[in-house]
Design a protein around this motif. Structure first.
Motif, PDB file in Angstrom:
ATOM      1  N   ARG A 102       3.409  10.135  14.663  1.00  0.00           N
ATOM      2  CA  ARG A 102       3.743   8.900  15.360  1.00  0.00           C
ATOM      3  C   ARG A 102       2.710   7.821  15.029  1.00  0.00           C
ATOM      4  NH1 ARG A 102       6.520   9.237  20.248  1.00  0.00           N
ATOM      5  NH2 ARG A 102       6.030   7.011  20.424  1.00  0.00           N
ATOM      6  N   CYS A 137      10.041   5.619  23.269  1.00  0.00           N
ATOM      7  CA  CYS A 137      10.411   6.375  22.071  1.00  0.00           C
ATOM      8  C   CYS A 137      10.697   7.841  22.395  1.00  0.00           C
ATOM      9  CB  CYS A 137       9.294   6.289  21.042  1.00  0.00           C
ATOM     10  SG  CYS A 137       9.643   7.165  19.510  1.00  0.00           S
ATOM     11  N   ARG A 149       7.875   1.532  21.847  1.00  0.00           N
ATOM     12  CA  ARG A 149       6.872   2.599  21.806  1.00  0.00           C
ATOM     13  C   ARG A 149       6.844   3.377  23.116  1.00  0.00           C
ATOM     14  NH1 ARG A 149       0.431   2.662  22.530  1.00  0.00           N
ATOM     15  NH2 ARG A 149      -0.044   4.466  21.257  1.00  0.00           N
TER      16      ARG A 149
END
Length: 257
Positions: free
Chosen positions: A212, A203, A200
């Protein structure tokens, strides 16, 4: 005359405006406290207080971040919420129990899913993200474009990931190989869902401004126990992912191609 019966616990918890805001935000994604503070625009001590009440009520859980051990990700237990809502309805009137409510068309599952692209991300792309990819593709009969990738892909899929999908869900992903998310940098997706706290944080951006989401799921490979314990960890992980995919389906089906 007012009834002497007190409101069900879920109603008392969810009725507070700030707690309802927190539930709403957590219904979409797992978040850390400081992120929830930003989203709801309230002081951290107040947000933490109401999160504790939601945890005590069994609606919200917290897991330590695998990226930064000082952080925790909060997760809304949607199954528990569904049960609590059903109990609240039954407390109001017996015809509002689950068995008496006629199922909606959406709960039966759409015959034709919208043209939606969903990308699942983790670090190695050998366990969590390919499990999520396979479960979403299976649940939608392949009509939703589900893909997965990783920031540091492993050479091969984890054998337990292949096994748990085969034994628990009758899904065969043998022959599939992990991929790097750079290979998908030009692809457009409607949803980009990270299943790993480390992924995360790293990303990349994808074109088209996809929505998201984050599912903070511990790495089942990191158990380091016996073969049986390792596989049981994969079963728990797959069950968690299956629950989250199941709750994602109504969101996906509501989109229009």
């Amino acid at each position: 005359m007012l009834s002497s019966q007190s409101a069900p616990a879920f109603v008392r918890l969810a009725a507070h405006p700030l707690r309802w805001r927190l539930l709403t935000e957590l219904a979409a994604s797992d978040y850390r406290v400081r992120e929830l503070v930003t989203l709801v625009g309230e002081p951290q001590n107040l947000v933490s207080y109401h999160l504790r009440l939601l945890r005590d009520g069994g609606l919200v859980t917290a897991t330590r971040s695998s990226f930064d051990g000082r952080d925790s990700y909060y997760h809304l237990d949607l199954d528990r919420c569904a049960d609590a809502l059903a109990d609240a309805g039954a407390a109001l009137h017996p015809t509002l129990t689950r068995g008496h409510v006629a199922p909606s068309v959406s709960t039966a599952g759409p015959l034709h899913w919208p043209r939606v692209g969903v990308l699942f991300l983790c670090t190695g792309n050998s366990a969590r993200s390919p499990i999520a990819e396979a479960l979403l593709r299976h649940s939608t009969d392949g009509q939703v474009e589900a893909m997965s990738a990783g920031s540091r892909p492993k050479p091969h899929l984890d054998a337990n990931a292949v096994r748990v999908l085969r034994e628990e869900f009758d899904i065969d992903i043998t022959g599939r190989s992990p991929r790097h998310w750079d290979t998908l940098s030009g692809r457009r997706f409607d949803y980009v869902i990270s299943l790993c706290d480390k992924a995360r944080e790293a990303c990349p951006d994808f074109p088209g401004r996809p929505r998201r989401m984050h599912w903070s799921i511990p790495d089942p490979v990191a158990t380091g126990g016996t073969a049986r314990a390792d596989y049981l960890a994969f079963r728990r992980t797959a069950a968690d992912i299956e629950t989250r995919v199941r709750h994602l389906l109504p969101v996906v089906s509501a989109m229009r191609s």
